[in-house]
Design an enzyme around this catalytic site. Structure first.
Site, PDB file in Angstrom:
ATOM      1  N   GLU A   1      35.896  49.464  48.057  1.00 12.01           N
ATOM      2  CA  GLU A   1      34.722  49.285  47.174  1.00 12.01           C
ATOM      3  C   GLU A   1      33.659  50.267  47.613  1.00 12.01           C
ATOM      4  OE1 GLU A   1      33.321  45.350  48.084  1.00 12.01           O
ATOM      5  OE2 GLU A   1      34.437  44.400  46.485  1.00 12.01           O
TER       6      GLU A   1
ATOM      7  N   TYR B   1      13.931  52.820  55.003  1.00 11.83           N
ATOM      8  CA  TYR B   1      14.704  52.806  56.256  1.00 11.83           C
ATOM      9  C   TYR B   1      14.298  53.926  57.207  1.00 11.83           C
ATOM     10  CZ  TYR B   1      18.103  50.594  53.000  1.00 11.83           C
ATOM     11  OH  TYR B   1      18.731  49.835  52.055  1.00 11.83           O
TER      12      TYR B   1
ATOM     13  N   CYS C   1       0.344  55.181  46.539  1.00  9.88           N
ATOM     14  CA  CYS C   1      -0.707  54.745  47.453  1.00  9.88           C
ATOM     15  C   CYS C   1      -0.050  53.926  48.562  1.00  9.88           C
ATOM     16  CB  CYS C   1      -1.722  53.898  46.705  1.00  9.88           C
ATOM     17  SG  CYS C   1      -2.347  54.750  45.270  1.00  9.88           S
ATOM     18  N   GLU C   2       0.751  54.598  49.327  1.00  6.11           N
ATOM     19  CA  GLU C   2       1.545  53.994  50.405  1.00  6.11           C
ATOM     20  C   GLU C   2       1.775  55.115  51.391  1.00  6.11           C
ATOM     21  OE1 GLU C   2       3.023  51.401  51.474  1.00  6.11           O
ATOM     22  OE2 GLU C   2       3.233  49.983  49.822  1.00  6.11           O
TER      23      GLU C   2
ATOM     24  N   ARG D   1      28.546  54.787  48.427  1.00  7.26           N
ATOM     25  CA  ARG D   1      27.927  55.960  49.035  1.00  7.26           C
ATOM     26  C   ARG D   1      28.912  57.128  49.179  1.00  7.26           C
ATOM     27  NH1 ARG D   1      23.618  55.009  52.306  1.00  7.26           N
ATOM     28  NH2 ARG D   1      24.463  52.942  52.630  1.00  7.26           N
TER      29      ARG D   1
ATOM     30  N   GLY E   1      31.101  51.035  53.036  1.00  9.11           N
ATOM     31  CA  GLY E   1      30.719  51.278  54.421  1.00  9.11           C
ATOM     32  C   GLY E   1      31.113  52.631  54.988  1.00  9.11           C
TER      33      GLY E   1
ATOM     34  N   ARG F   1      14.947  55.444  50.107  1.00  3.67           N
ATOM     35  CA  ARG F   1      15.545  55.324  51.444  1.00  3.67           C
ATOM     36  C   ARG F   1      14.637  55.821  52.569  1.00  3.67           C
ATOM     37  NH1 ARG F   1      19.615  57.461  52.974  1.00  3.67           N
ATOM     38  NH2 ARG F   1      20.659  55.752  54.021  1.00  3.67           N
TER      39      ARG F   1
HETATM   40  C1  LIG Z   1      26.891  47.813  48.722  1.00  3.16           C
HETATM   41  C2  LIG Z   1      28.277  47.306  48.676  1.00  3.16           C
HETATM   42  C3  LIG Z   1      29.363  48.184  48.617  1.00  3.16           C
HETATM   43  C4  LIG Z   1      29.205  49.674  48.681  1.00  3.16           C
HETATM   44  O1  LIG Z   1      28.658  50.057  49.888  1.00  3.16           O
HETATM   45  P1  LIG Z   1      28.556  51.612  50.289  1.00  3.16           P
HETATM   46  O2  LIG Z   1      27.846  51.586  51.585  1.00  3.16           O
HETATM   47  O3  LIG Z   1      27.778  52.263  49.200  1.00  3.16           O
HETATM   48  O4  LIG Z   1      29.942  52.128  50.373  1.00  3.16           O
HETATM   49  C5  LIG Z   1      30.615  47.636  48.520  1.00  3.16           C
HETATM   50  N1  LIG Z   1      30.814  46.300  48.481  1.00  3.16           N
HETATM   51  C6  LIG Z   1      29.798  45.420  48.535  1.00  3.16           C
HETATM   52  C7  LIG Z   1      30.083  43.978  48.472  1.00  3.16           C
HETATM   53  C8  LIG Z   1      28.498  45.890  48.651  1.00  3.16           C
HETATM   54  O5  LIG Z   1      27.489  45.020  48.733  1.00  3.16           O
END
Ligand SMILES: *Cc1c(COP(=O)(O)O)cnc(C)c1O
Length: 425
Positions: free
Chosen positions: A273, A315, A342-343, A276, A231, A311
């Site tokens: 975790e 989005y 074709c989009e 990005r 996140g 992306r």
């Molecule tokens: C996608 C995801 C992440 C990584 O998210 P980022 O936005 O790339 O940091 C970490 N944990 C879980 C469970 C995810 O689904």
């Protein structure tokens, strides 16, 4: 902040002699610098560990770089577990944070000794039935519901998200797991995505730390780790201020010392975790201009398309574009930069001000190092591109070859397509 590409026109002209466009290229130096900064930011926590979210960029060459900084992997599926296992990761090196999980994936994760992060209360029973036992270490994903806000700004809407245990389910779940012999507990939450603010982790940490204190008190479960998950975002737009990971680490430490330490929980390990944040800025999609079309708008048609980077189509996401060799020229032309699907949403940029473009120019599309290649698909029979790695010493290595028609046609077992096209086998 000015956004500069890490490749030049000259470098790309050299690279394409061997590896034609389009391709994704990654910058080892940037990946290392960032991974080191993250590690240092959380060095105050002795158990700290980053589990790289494999789904962001599932390439073993890149994951190997992160392993130099002690990173494990966070897997969401069977093949990501298989990749981790084949790379020699095992046991607590692997986090399995999936949802709507098939039984065979739980079984495979358990076989690797991965730490399983349960997404749902009903998965307690499902896991026990699947394995015939419960692992001694288990983690649960928390969803506090409602809105998640920072400084009165709503960041996301967990109450509308499919993930995680409710608060009541979390307490009940911990009690059940403890009664069934689980000894080490983890707590996890992912409440907002691509946050470009230093406040996300500290705010999330407070939510998780406070509930962890109550959980330990009320259920007697021993909480060994708290997983802040992914996140942390990146500045896709030039006007965005990048996150300061050192400050983020420091602010999480303050909350830790304020909430966990006085509760006698100063031994809790912090896990992350991130996907990005680890890779996003260190990838470019490099593509060549094939056509220019002058109709109701000015179109620049390139040899990459949304299958290489979904992306923008999915989005409406902004990805910065550098016209290589024209970095110093004024952005005084307005273009839609399109692929060939074709989009009509197959556009890398809409009404983007760029220097005057000519057929044959190379464009570097920025911030494709995470959720770029990995979100690729085969619509219109398009093939996945190669992935290249720009090493610290300036060498360029092929770290995944481009798909060929042979790959595309390889799965029609029982209908003779492959044999007709490739009689030589
Ligand atoms: C996608 C995801 C992440 C990584 O998210 P980022 O936005 O790339 O940091 C970490 N944990 C879980 C469970 C995810 O689904």
């Amino acid at each position: 902040m000015e956004k500069n590409a890490f490749v030049t026109k000259q470098m790309v002209e050299e690279i394409v002699k061997k590896y034609p466009t389009p391709f994704h290229i990654y910058d080892e130096k940037g990946i290392r610098r960032n991974a080191r900064a993250l590690k240092e930011a959380f060095a105050w926590n002795p158990g700290y560990r980053e589990f790289f979210a494999v789904k962001a960029t599932p390439n073993p060459f890149l994951i190997d770089i992160l392993r130099d900084f002690g990173c494990g992997t966070d897997c969401s599926s069977l093949t990501e577990l298989m990749l981790s296992g084949a790379m020699g990761l095992k046991g607590e090196d692997i986090m399995f944070s999936s949802n709507d999980t098939p039984a065979d994936e739980f079984a495979y994760a358990a076989k690797l000794g991965a730490t399983i992060n349960l997404d749902d209360f009903t998965h307690i029973e499902f896991l026990e039935k699947t394995l015939g036992y419960l692992p001694k270490t288990l983690s649960c994903r928390y969803n506090p519901g409602g809105y998640f806000s920072i400084s009165n700004n709503i960041m996301d809407n967990p109450g509308d998200a499919k993930y995680g245990f409710t608060t009541d389910q979390l307490f009940e779940g911990f009690r059940i797991l403890k009664a069934k012999g689980v000894e080490r507990f983890g707590l996890h939450a992912f409440l907002a995505s691509n946050t470009v603010t230093n406040e996300y982790y500290p705010t999330l940490a407070r939510t998780l730390f406070e509930v962890a204190v109550r959980l330990q008190r009320e259920t007697g479960a021993h909480i060994a780790f708290i997983n802040l998950s992914g996140g942390i975002g990146i500045p896709y737009r030039p006007d965005q201020e990048p996150n300061d990971i050192r400050l983020i680490g420091e602010e999480v430490r303050k909350v830790y010392e304020e909430v966990l330490v006085p509760a006698g929980m100063g031994d809790v390990a912090i896990y992350t975790e991130l996907g990005r944040f680890m890779m996003g800025p260190y990838g470019h999609l490099v593509t060549r201009v094939l056509h220019q079309k002058h109709t109701y708008k000015e179109y620049v048609g390139v040899d990459a398309c949304a299958v290489n980077l979904m992306r923008p189509a999915m989005y409406g996401a902004y990805h910065h574009i550098t016209v290589l060799g024209k970095e110093q020229e004024p952005c005084d032309h307005k273009y839609d930069v399109t692929g060939s699907l074709c989009e009509n949403n197959d556009k890398f940029a809409v009404d983007r001000m760029l220097p005057e473009i000519a057929v044959g120019d190379y464009l570097a599309i920025h911030d494709t190092g995470a959720h770029g290649y990995s979100m690729g698909y085969n619509y219109n029979g398009k093939l996945r591109s190669a992935e290249l790695l720009l090493r610290e010493d300036g060498r360029v290595e092929l770290i995944r070859r481009a798909e060929t028609p042979r790959d595309y046609f390889a799965t029609f077992d029982g209908f003779d397509i492959y044999g007709k096209l490739f009689p030589e086998g």
